[in-house]
Design a protein around this motif. Structure first.
Motif, mmCIF file in Angstrom:
data_model
loop_
_atom_site.group_PDB
_atom_site.id
_atom_site.type_symbol
_atom_site.label_atom_id
_atom_site.label_comp_id
_atom_site.label_asym_id
_atom_site.label_seq_id
_atom_site.Cartn_x
_atom_site.Cartn_y
_atom_site.Cartn_z
ATOM 1 N N GLU A 100 0.836 -1.212 0.000
ATOM 2 C CA GLU A 100 0.000 0.000 0.000
ATOM 3 C C GLU A 100 0.864 1.253 0.000
ATOM 4 O OE1 GLU A 100 -2.875 -0.064 3.159
ATOM 5 O OE2 GLU A 100 -3.570 -2.055 2.597
ATOM 6 N N ARG A 101 1.902 1.222 0.782
ATOM 7 C CA ARG A 101 2.817 2.376 0.845
ATOM 8 C C ARG A 101 3.518 2.568 -0.502
ATOM 9 N NH1 ARG A 101 7.823 3.164 5.011
ATOM 10 N NH2 ARG A 101 7.567 5.398 5.256
ATOM 11 N N LEU A 102 3.912 1.470 -1.119
ATOM 12 C CA LEU A 102 4.551 1.528 -2.433
ATOM 13 C C LEU A 102 3.590 2.089 -3.478
ATOM 14 C CD1 LEU A 102 6.932 0.929 -4.312
ATOM 15 C CD2 LEU A 102 6.143 -1.451 -4.420
ATOM 16 N N ALA A 103 2.354 1.629 -3.480
ATOM 17 C CA ALA A 103 1.357 2.127 -4.439
ATOM 18 C C ALA A 103 1.083 3.614 -4.231
ATOM 19 C CB ALA A 103 0.058 1.324 -4.322
ATOM 20 N N ARG A 104 1.002 4.047 -2.984
ATOM 21 C CA ARG A 104 0.789 5.474 -2.675
ATOM 22 C C ARG A 104 1.963 6.315 -3.198
ATOM 23 N NH1 ARG A 104 -0.756 4.515 2.089
ATOM 24 N NH2 ARG A 104 1.265 4.676 3.116
ATOM 25 N N PHE A 105 3.175 5.836 -2.968
ATOM 26 C CA PHE A 105 4.373 6.526 -3.449
ATOM 27 C C PHE A 105 4.356 6.620 -4.981
ATOM 28 C CE2 PHE A 105 8.668 6.072 -5.199
ATOM 29 C CZ PHE A 105 9.252 7.236 -4.721
ATOM 30 N N LEU A 106 4.046 5.517 -5.657
ATOM 31 C CA LEU A 106 4.012 5.515 -7.114
ATOM 32 C C LEU A 106 2.967 6.494 -7.642
ATOM 33 C CD1 LEU A 106 4.366 1.680 -7.730
ATOM 34 C CD2 LEU A 106 6.109 3.450 -8.159
ATOM 35 N N GLN A 132 2.030 9.275 -6.135
ATOM 36 C CA GLN A 132 2.592 10.620 -5.959
ATOM 37 C C GLN A 132 3.627 10.911 -7.043
ATOM 38 O OE1 GLN A 132 4.141 10.622 -1.943
ATOM 39 N NE2 GLN A 132 2.237 11.474 -1.126
ATOM 40 N N VAL A 133 4.431 9.932 -7.389
ATOM 41 C CA VAL A 133 5.440 10.118 -8.435
ATOM 42 C C VAL A 133 4.751 10.393 -9.768
ATOM 43 C CG1 VAL A 133 7.220 8.938 -9.794
ATOM 44 C CG2 VAL A 133 7.261 8.816 -7.295
ATOM 45 N N ARG A 134 3.717 9.615 -10.096
ATOM 46 C CA ARG A 134 2.983 9.836 -11.352
ATOM 47 C C ARG A 134 2.412 11.247 -11.417
ATOM 48 N NH1 ARG A 134 0.245 5.318 -10.214
ATOM 49 N NH2 ARG A 134 1.395 3.507 -10.841
ATOM 50 N N GLN A 135 1.816 11.707 -10.317
ATOM 51 C CA GLN A 135 1.266 13.063 -10.280
ATOM 52 C C GLN A 135 2.372 14.096 -10.409
ATOM 53 O OE1 GLN A 135 -0.954 13.254 -6.625
ATOM 54 N NE2 GLN A 135 -2.829 12.555 -7.614
ATOM 55 N N GLY A 136 3.505 13.839 -9.776
ATOM 56 C CA GLY A 136 4.626 14.771 -9.836
ATOM 57 C C GLY A 136 5.195 14.906 -11.227
ATOM 58 N N ILE A 137 5.228 13.805 -11.966
ATOM 59 C CA ILE A 137 5.768 13.833 -13.323
ATOM 60 C C ILE A 137 4.756 14.434 -14.291
ATOM 61 C CG2 ILE A 137 6.453 12.338 -15.249
ATOM 62 C CD1 ILE A 137 7.938 10.617 -13.202
ATOM 63 N N ALA A 138 3.481 14.164 -14.071
ATOM 64 C CA ALA A 138 2.455 14.614 -15.001
ATOM 65 C C ALA A 138 2.011 16.053 -14.767
ATOM 66 C CB ALA A 138 1.238 13.698 -14.916
ATOM 67 N N GLY A 139 2.219 16.562 -13.581
ATOM 68 C CA GLY A 139 1.614 17.841 -13.224
ATOM 69 C C GLY A 139 2.428 19.066 -13.583
#
Length: 112
Positions: A36-42, A44-51
Motif C-alpha cells: 500500500e505504501r509503495l502504491a501510494r508513493f508511485l 505521488q510520483v505519477r502526479q509529480g511527473i504529469a503535473g
C-alpha cells in the motif's frame, strides 16, 4: 531546484512485527514490503511527473540496522523544476511477483 529522486525498494520494508505476522521471518523476498505504501508513493510520483503544479512526494526511509521506518522525507517539486526522473533500485524491481504489479507497470525503463 531538484527535479529527480532515487529510492530503494528496501525503504518499503514492513516492520518486523508486521512481516512476521505475514509469515516472513526475514526481510528481502517478495511479500516483505508494504504494498500500500509503495502504491501510494508511485501515485505521488505519477502526479509529480504529469503535473504542472507544485507536487509533494513523500519519500520513504527505512533503517535496516534497527529494522524500523524513519519519517518520510517530504520532497516538493515546483513547476519550474518538476519531477522528471524517479530511480527505484532493488534486486527484484521489475519482476513479475504477486503484489508488485503496480511497480512493474509503473516502470518506463528497466536497467539491470
Amino acid at each position: 531546484g531538484r527535479s529527480w529522486l532515487a529510492v530503494s525498494l528496501d525503504d518499503f520494508y514492513l516492520e518486523p512485527e508486521t512481516r512476521r505476522a505475514a509469515g516472513f521471518a526475514f526481510r528481502g523476498p517478495p511479500g516483505t514490503h508494504d504494498g500500500e505504501r509503495l502504491a501510494r508513493f508511485l501515485g505521488q510520483v505519477r502526479q509529480g511527473i504529469a503535473g504542472s503544479l507544485s507536487r509533494v512526494v513523500d519519500r520513504p526511509c527505512f533503517d535496516r540496522d534497527a529494522e524500523r521506518r524513519l519519517p518520510d522525507q517530504r520532497l516538493v517539486f515546483l513547476p519550474q523544476a518538476p519531477l522528471s526522473l524517479c530511480i527505484i533500485e532493488g534486486w527484484f524491481v521489475g519482476a513479475a511477483a504477486p503484489g508488485y504489479e503496480a511497480l512493474s507497470s509503473a516502470l518506463d525503463r528497466l536497467i539491470y
